[in-house]
Design a protein around this motif. Structure first.
Motif, PDB file in Angstrom:
ATOM      1  N   LEU A   1       0.221 -10.794  -6.795  1.00  0.00           N
ATOM      2  CA  LEU A   1      -0.544  -9.780  -7.518  1.00  0.00           C
ATOM      3  C   LEU A   1      -1.257  -8.944  -6.474  1.00  0.00           C
ATOM      4  O   LEU A   1      -1.983  -9.477  -5.633  1.00  0.00           O
ATOM      5  CB  LEU A   1      -1.571 -10.423  -8.452  1.00  0.00           C
ATOM      6  CG  LEU A   1      -2.582  -9.462  -9.082  1.00  0.00           C
ATOM      7  CD1 LEU A   1      -1.898  -8.448 -10.003  1.00  0.00           C
ATOM      8  CD2 LEU A   1      -3.656 -10.237  -9.835  1.00  0.00           C
ATOM      9  N   VAL A   2      -1.032  -7.638  -6.502  1.00  0.00           N
ATOM     10  CA  VAL A   2      -1.729  -6.705  -5.622  1.00  0.00           C
ATOM     11  C   VAL A   2      -2.823  -6.045  -6.466  1.00  0.00           C
ATOM     12  O   VAL A   2      -2.540  -5.439  -7.493  1.00  0.00           O
ATOM     13  CB  VAL A   2      -0.769  -5.625  -5.072  1.00  0.00           C
ATOM     14  CG1 VAL A   2      -1.528  -4.611  -4.223  1.00  0.00           C
ATOM     15  CG2 VAL A   2       0.357  -6.270  -4.283  1.00  0.00           C
ATOM     16  N   ASN A   3      -4.058  -6.194  -6.039  1.00  0.00           N
ATOM     17  CA  ASN A   3      -5.199  -5.639  -6.758  1.00  0.00           C
ATOM     18  C   ASN A   3      -5.909  -4.662  -5.818  1.00  0.00           C
ATOM     19  O   ASN A   3      -6.514  -5.071  -4.835  1.00  0.00           O
ATOM     20  CB  ASN A   3      -6.147  -6.762  -7.189  1.00  0.00           C
ATOM     21  CG  ASN A   3      -7.269  -6.284  -8.071  1.00  0.00           C
ATOM     22  OD1 ASN A   3      -7.477  -5.092  -8.273  1.00  0.00           O
ATOM     23  ND2 ASN A   3      -8.028  -7.225  -8.592  1.00  0.00           N
ATOM     24  N   LEU A   4      -5.773  -3.382  -6.119  1.00  0.00           N
ATOM     25  CA  LEU A   4      -6.350  -2.310  -5.304  1.00  0.00           C
ATOM     26  C   LEU A   4      -7.545  -1.747  -6.067  1.00  0.00           C
ATOM     27  O   LEU A   4      -7.384  -1.251  -7.176  1.00  0.00           O
ATOM     28  CB  LEU A   4      -5.297  -1.226  -5.085  1.00  0.00           C
ATOM     29  CG  LEU A   4      -5.742   0.045  -4.382  1.00  0.00           C
ATOM     30  CD1 LEU A   4      -5.639  -0.155  -2.887  1.00  0.00           C
ATOM     31  CD2 LEU A   4      -4.882   1.205  -4.803  1.00  0.00           C
ATOM     32  N   MET A   5      -8.726  -1.869  -5.497  1.00  0.00           N
ATOM     33  CA  MET A   5      -9.928  -1.394  -6.163  1.00  0.00           C
ATOM     34  C   MET A   5     -10.681  -0.424  -5.252  1.00  0.00           C
ATOM     35  O   MET A   5     -10.910  -0.709  -4.081  1.00  0.00           O
ATOM     36  CB  MET A   5     -10.842  -2.569  -6.508  1.00  0.00           C
ATOM     37  CG  MET A   5     -12.040  -2.167  -7.309  1.00  0.00           C
ATOM     38  SD  MET A   5     -13.204  -3.495  -7.741  1.00  0.00           S
ATOM     39  CE  MET A   5     -12.433  -4.984  -7.254  1.00  0.00           C
ATOM     40  N   LEU A   6     -11.020   0.722  -5.822  1.00  0.00           N
ATOM     41  CA  LEU A   6     -11.861   1.694  -5.134  1.00  0.00           C
ATOM     42  C   LEU A   6     -13.120   1.813  -5.974  1.00  0.00           C
ATOM     43  O   LEU A   6     -13.053   1.866  -7.203  1.00  0.00           O
ATOM     44  CB  LEU A   6     -11.143   3.032  -5.014  1.00  0.00           C
ATOM     45  CG  LEU A   6      -9.940   2.935  -4.076  1.00  0.00           C
ATOM     46  CD1 LEU A   6      -8.720   3.574  -4.679  1.00  0.00           C
ATOM     47  CD2 LEU A   6     -10.284   3.522  -2.730  1.00  0.00           C
ATOM     48  N   SER A   7     -14.271   1.836  -5.327  1.00  0.00           N
ATOM     49  CA  SER A   7     -15.502   1.836  -6.100  1.00  0.00           C
ATOM     50  C   SER A   7     -16.624   2.557  -5.378  1.00  0.00           C
ATOM     51  O   SER A   7     -16.576   2.785  -4.169  1.00  0.00           O
ATOM     52  CB  SER A   7     -15.946   0.389  -6.394  1.00  0.00           C
ATOM     53  OG  SER A   7     -16.321  -0.256  -5.189  1.00  0.00           O
ATOM     54  N   SER A   8     -17.613   2.884  -6.166  1.00  0.00           N
ATOM     55  CA  SER A   8     -18.883   3.414  -5.680  1.00  0.00           C
ATOM     56  C   SER A   8     -19.870   3.135  -6.794  1.00  0.00           C
ATOM     57  O   SER A   8     -19.480   2.667  -7.868  1.00  0.00           O
ATOM     58  CB  SER A   8     -18.785   4.922  -5.399  1.00  0.00           C
ATOM     59  OG  SER A   8     -20.012   5.403  -4.863  1.00  0.00           O
ATOM     60  N   ASN A   9     -21.131   3.447  -6.559  1.00  0.00           N
ATOM     61  CA  ASN A   9     -22.025   3.319  -7.698  1.00  0.00           C
ATOM     62  C   ASN A   9     -21.885   4.571  -8.563  1.00  0.00           C
ATOM     63  O   ASN A   9     -21.220   5.539  -8.181  1.00  0.00           O
ATOM     64  CB  ASN A   9     -23.474   3.041  -7.262  1.00  0.00           C
ATOM     65  CG  ASN A   9     -24.134   4.186  -6.533  1.00  0.00           C
ATOM     66  OD1 ASN A   9     -23.668   5.321  -6.532  1.00  0.00           O
ATOM     67  ND2 ASN A   9     -25.254   3.889  -5.894  1.00  0.00           N
ATOM     68  N   GLY A  10     -22.469   4.540  -9.740  1.00  0.00           N
ATOM     69  CA  GLY A  10     -22.323   5.653 -10.671  1.00  0.00           C
ATOM     70  C   GLY A  10     -22.773   6.982 -10.108  1.00  0.00           C
ATOM     71  O   GLY A  10     -22.146   8.020 -10.347  1.00  0.00           O
ATOM     72  N   LYS A  11     -23.832   6.962  -9.320  1.00  0.00           N
ATOM     73  CA  LYS A  11     -24.349   8.200  -8.730  1.00  0.00           C
ATOM     74  C   LYS A  11     -23.405   8.744  -7.656  1.00  0.00           C
ATOM     75  O   LYS A  11     -23.191   9.954  -7.555  1.00  0.00           O
ATOM     76  CB  LYS A  11     -25.738   7.946  -8.147  1.00  0.00           C
ATOM     77  CG  LYS A  11     -26.422   9.184  -7.645  1.00  0.00           C
ATOM     78  CD  LYS A  11     -27.833   8.875  -7.153  1.00  0.00           C
ATOM     79  CE  LYS A  11     -28.489  10.124  -6.606  1.00  0.00           C
ATOM     80  NZ  LYS A  11     -29.796   9.835  -6.013  1.00  0.00           N
ATOM     81  N   GLY A  12     -22.813   7.854  -6.853  1.00  0.00           N
ATOM     82  CA  GLY A  12     -21.958   8.287  -5.752  1.00  0.00           C
ATOM     83  C   GLY A  12     -20.510   8.538  -6.134  1.00  0.00           C
ATOM     84  O   GLY A  12     -19.779   9.200  -5.394  1.00  0.00           O
ATOM     85  N   PHE A  13     -20.087   8.029  -7.297  1.00  0.00           N
ATOM     86  CA  PHE A  13     -18.680   8.116  -7.680  1.00  0.00           C
ATOM     87  C   PHE A  13     -18.148   9.553  -7.700  1.00  0.00           C
ATOM     88  O   PHE A  13     -17.081   9.810  -7.124  1.00  0.00           O
ATOM     89  CB  PHE A  13     -18.449   7.445  -9.040  1.00  0.00           C
ATOM     90  CG  PHE A  13     -17.015   7.124  -9.326  1.00  0.00           C
ATOM     91  CD1 PHE A  13     -16.483   5.895  -8.998  1.00  0.00           C
ATOM     92  CD2 PHE A  13     -16.183   8.058  -9.927  1.00  0.00           C
ATOM     93  CE1 PHE A  13     -15.150   5.594  -9.253  1.00  0.00           C
ATOM     94  CE2 PHE A  13     -14.855   7.776 -10.196  1.00  0.00           C
ATOM     95  CZ  PHE A  13     -14.339   6.535  -9.855  1.00  0.00           C
ATOM     96  N   PRO A  14     -18.842  10.512  -8.334  1.00  0.00           N
ATOM     97  CA  PRO A  14     -18.294  11.880  -8.370  1.00  0.00           C
ATOM     98  C   PRO A  14     -18.016  12.475  -6.990  1.00  0.00           C
ATOM     99  O   PRO A  14     -17.006  13.140  -6.794  1.00  0.00           O
ATOM    100  CB  PRO A  14     -19.364  12.679  -9.120  1.00  0.00           C
ATOM    101  CG  PRO A  14     -20.069  11.663  -9.965  1.00  0.00           C
ATOM    102  CD  PRO A  14     -20.079  10.415  -9.118  1.00  0.00           C
ATOM    103  N   GLN A  15     -18.892  12.233  -6.020  1.00  0.00           N
ATOM    104  CA  GLN A  15     -18.678  12.815  -4.692  1.00  0.00           C
ATOM    105  C   GLN A  15     -17.515  12.155  -3.958  1.00  0.00           C
ATOM    106  O   GLN A  15     -16.915  12.768  -3.075  1.00  0.00           O
ATOM    107  CB  GLN A  15     -19.955  12.751  -3.852  1.00  0.00           C
ATOM    108  CG  GLN A  15     -20.232  11.405  -3.223  1.00  0.00           C
ATOM    109  CD  GLN A  15     -21.564  11.335  -2.502  1.00  0.00           C
ATOM    110  OE1 GLN A  15     -22.612  11.551  -3.095  1.00  0.00           O
ATOM    111  NE2 GLN A  15     -21.519  11.058  -1.223  1.00  0.00           N
TER     112      GLN A  15
END
Length: 139
Positions: free
Chosen positions: A109-123
């Motif tokens: 299983l390949v699990n690719l996750m990209l994340s940020s907090n809610g405030k930083g996500f748009p940028q």
């Protein structure tokens, strides 16, 4: 497996089953987390990937996820979903893609996750999608 990340991102971890990169910044930084989970040869991957998709669709109906789709990356079909904005700006928001591949005789299983907090996500959103779509996978 490989990715193209923005030049200012730094590698944090590179192990056989986990890779972590992150952008500059504090709590609003973007993260790339890739994990590889070996599965038994008899594991029902078709049923499992469909269950991941169905679960994401259910989460979308509940307002937890705002994007769900089947997405083929480098010839490998998987499930991509993006979590909705968290209630609090410092809560995490994830863009995730999961797929199964056979590699070196082993189902994974390949699990690719990209994340940020809610405030930083748009940028970081454009860069995170760019990283996801740049994925190269041996399978």
């Amino acid at each position: 497996m490989s990715w193209t990340v923005p030049p200012q991102w730094k590698q944090v971890t590179n192990e056989s089953k986990e890779l972590v990169w992150h952008s500059p910044g504090g709590s609003e930084a973007a993260n790339l987390i890739v994990s590889i989970s070996p599965m038994d040869e008899s594991f029902p991957t078709d049923i499992s990937i469909k269950a991941f998709y169905d679960q994401a669709k259910s989460r979308a109906k509940n307002g937890e996820v705002d994007e769900v789709k089947w997405l083929e990356i480098d010839g490998l079909k998987g499930v991509e979903f993006r979590e909705a904005n968290p209630e609090k700006p410092d809560g995490f928001r994830r863009l995730q893609w999961m797929a199964y591949r056979k590699y070196a005789g082993q189902m994974q299983l390949v699990n690719l996750m990209l994340s940020s907090n809610g405030k930083g996500f748009p940028q970081h959103q454009d860069a995170m999608y760019g990283v996801m779509y740049s994925t190269k996978i041996v399978h």
